[in-house]
Design a protein around this motif. Structure first.
Motif, short mmCIF file in Angstrom:
data_model
loop_
_atom_site.label_atom_id
_atom_site.label_comp_id
_atom_site.label_asym_id
_atom_site.label_seq_id
_atom_site.Cartn_x
_atom_site.Cartn_y
_atom_site.Cartn_z
N THR A 103 39.61 62.30 38.28
CA THR A 103 39.18 62.91 37.02
C THR A 103 39.78 62.22 35.80
O THR A 103 39.24 62.32 34.71
CB THR A 103 39.54 64.41 36.98
OG1 THR A 103 40.94 64.55 37.18
CG2 THR A 103 38.76 65.18 38.04
N THR A 104 40.89 61.49 35.98
CA THR A 104 41.55 60.84 34.84
C THR A 104 41.75 59.34 35.00
O THR A 104 42.33 58.70 34.12
CB THR A 104 42.93 61.47 34.58
OG1 THR A 104 43.73 61.31 35.75
CG2 THR A 104 42.81 62.94 34.20
N THR A 105 41.30 58.76 36.11
CA THR A 105 41.52 57.32 36.33
C THR A 105 40.30 56.62 36.90
O THR A 105 39.43 57.24 37.51
CB THR A 105 42.69 57.06 37.31
OG1 THR A 105 42.34 57.60 38.60
CG2 THR A 105 43.99 57.65 36.81
N ILE A 106 40.29 55.31 36.68
CA ILE A 106 39.32 54.40 37.29
C ILE A 106 40.14 53.33 37.99
O ILE A 106 41.06 52.76 37.41
CB ILE A 106 38.44 53.71 36.23
CG1 ILE A 106 37.65 54.74 35.42
CG2 ILE A 106 37.51 52.69 36.88
CD1 ILE A 106 36.95 54.15 34.20
N VAL A 107 39.82 53.07 39.25
CA VAL A 107 40.49 52.02 40.00
C VAL A 107 39.48 50.93 40.31
O VAL A 107 38.38 51.20 40.77
CB VAL A 107 41.11 52.55 41.32
CG1 VAL A 107 41.75 51.42 42.11
CG2 VAL A 107 42.13 53.65 41.03
N SER A 108 39.88 49.68 40.03
CA SER A 108 39.04 48.53 40.36
C SER A 108 39.92 47.48 41.01
O SER A 108 40.89 47.00 40.40
CB SER A 108 38.39 47.96 39.10
OG SER A 108 37.67 46.79 39.43
N ASN A 109 39.59 47.13 42.25
CA ASN A 109 40.40 46.13 42.96
C ASN A 109 40.35 44.77 42.27
O ASN A 109 41.27 43.97 42.41
CB ASN A 109 39.93 45.99 44.41
CG ASN A 109 40.38 47.16 45.25
OD1 ASN A 109 41.27 47.93 44.87
ND2 ASN A 109 39.78 47.31 46.42
N SER A 110 39.31 44.50 41.48
CA SER A 110 39.24 43.22 40.78
C SER A 110 40.20 43.15 39.60
O SER A 110 40.36 42.10 38.98
CB SER A 110 37.81 42.91 40.34
OG SER A 110 37.34 43.92 39.48
N LEU A 111 40.86 44.26 39.27
CA LEU A 111 41.86 44.28 38.20
C LEU A 111 43.28 44.13 38.72
O LEU A 111 44.24 44.22 37.96
CB LEU A 111 41.76 45.59 37.40
CG LEU A 111 40.47 45.80 36.61
CD1 LEU A 111 40.46 47.18 35.97
CD2 LEU A 111 40.28 44.71 35.57
N LEU A 112 43.43 43.91 40.03
CA LEU A 112 44.75 43.73 40.62
C LEU A 112 45.27 42.34 40.28
O LEU A 112 44.85 41.35 40.86
CB LEU A 112 44.69 43.87 42.15
CG LEU A 112 44.34 45.25 42.70
CD1 LEU A 112 44.04 45.16 44.18
CD2 LEU A 112 45.47 46.21 42.44
N PHE A 113 46.12 42.25 39.27
CA PHE A 113 46.65 40.96 38.84
C PHE A 113 48.16 41.02 38.80
O PHE A 113 48.73 41.85 38.10
CB PHE A 113 46.18 40.62 37.41
CG PHE A 113 44.71 40.42 37.28
CD1 PHE A 113 44.08 39.35 37.89
CD2 PHE A 113 43.94 41.32 36.55
CE1 PHE A 113 42.73 39.16 37.75
CE2 PHE A 113 42.59 41.13 36.41
CZ PHE A 113 41.98 40.04 37.02
N GLY A 114 48.80 40.15 39.50
CA GLY A 114 50.25 40.05 39.39
C GLY A 114 50.61 39.38 38.08
O GLY A 114 49.98 38.41 37.69
N GLY A 115 51.58 39.89 37.41
CA GLY A 115 52.05 39.27 36.18
C GLY A 115 51.30 39.65 34.92
O GLY A 115 51.68 39.25 33.84
N ILE A 116 50.23 40.41 35.03
CA ILE A 116 49.50 40.86 33.84
C ILE A 116 50.22 42.09 33.29
O ILE A 116 50.63 42.97 34.04
CB ILE A 116 48.05 41.23 34.18
CG1 ILE A 116 47.28 40.01 34.66
CG2 ILE A 116 47.35 41.89 33.02
CD1 ILE A 116 46.71 39.15 33.58
N SER A 117 50.34 42.14 32.00
CA SER A 117 51.02 43.26 31.35
C SER A 117 50.29 44.57 31.60
O SER A 117 49.06 44.62 31.62
CB SER A 117 51.09 43.01 29.84
OG SER A 117 51.50 44.17 29.16
N ASN A 118 51.06 45.62 31.78
CA ASN A 118 50.48 46.96 31.92
C ASN A 118 49.81 47.43 30.63
O ASN A 118 49.10 48.42 30.62
CB ASN A 118 51.52 47.97 32.39
CG ASN A 118 51.82 47.82 33.86
OD1 ASN A 118 51.01 47.35 34.65
ND2 ASN A 118 53.02 48.22 34.26
#
Length: 134
Positions: free
Chosen positions: A30-45
């Motif tokens: 209800t409050t989040t979207i998860v996308s495996n293509s956004l899994l990036f090491g080292g990318i800022s939160n």
């Protein structure tokens, strides 16, 4: 006839820069979207915080846009502000992450399509006919 989503996808494909991106949704709460293509090491939160999440193909109109307040790069999770999603079925759905408020993009596309229709209608009415031709 093309859909709004098709027009936006074409804009994303043709315009350079990082104004927006489109990714497949892996799961929703209800409050989040998860996308495996956004899994990036080292990318800022903070990478996507302050941008817009646009779900053009959701069946619930009220669930189309949300303001992103947080991003977890380790899990590919976008957290949004505002009303909870009522439609949390993500089968075959994409999210467009945009620096530009989706309302502005939708209005620009709608205006361009209306102008094209008016222009095409006017030019076809003004075309000279040819008497006696088949």
């Amino acid at each position: 006839m093309s859909t709004l989503h098709q027009y936006v996808t074409e804009m994303i494909r043709k315009l350079p820069g990082d104004l927006w991106r489109e990714d497949a949704i892996t799961s929703l709460t209800t409050t989040t979207i998860v996308s495996n293509s956004l899994l990036f090491g080292g990318i800022s939160n903070d990478r996507y915080a302050g941008q817009w999440a646009w779900r053009p193909d959701t069946t619930t109109t009220a669930d189309k846009t949300r303001y992103i307040t947080a991003f977890a790069s380790a899990t590919g999770t976008l957290t949004h502000a505002g009303t909870n999603y009522s439609d949390t079925t993500a089968t075959g759905e994409n999210v467009i992450i945009s620096r530009v408020e989706p309302y502005i993009v939708r209005q620009a596309i709608d205006s361009a399509v209306r102008r094209l229709k008016t222009s095409i209608g006017r030019s076809s009415r003004l075309s000279p006919g040819r008497a006696g031709t088949r």
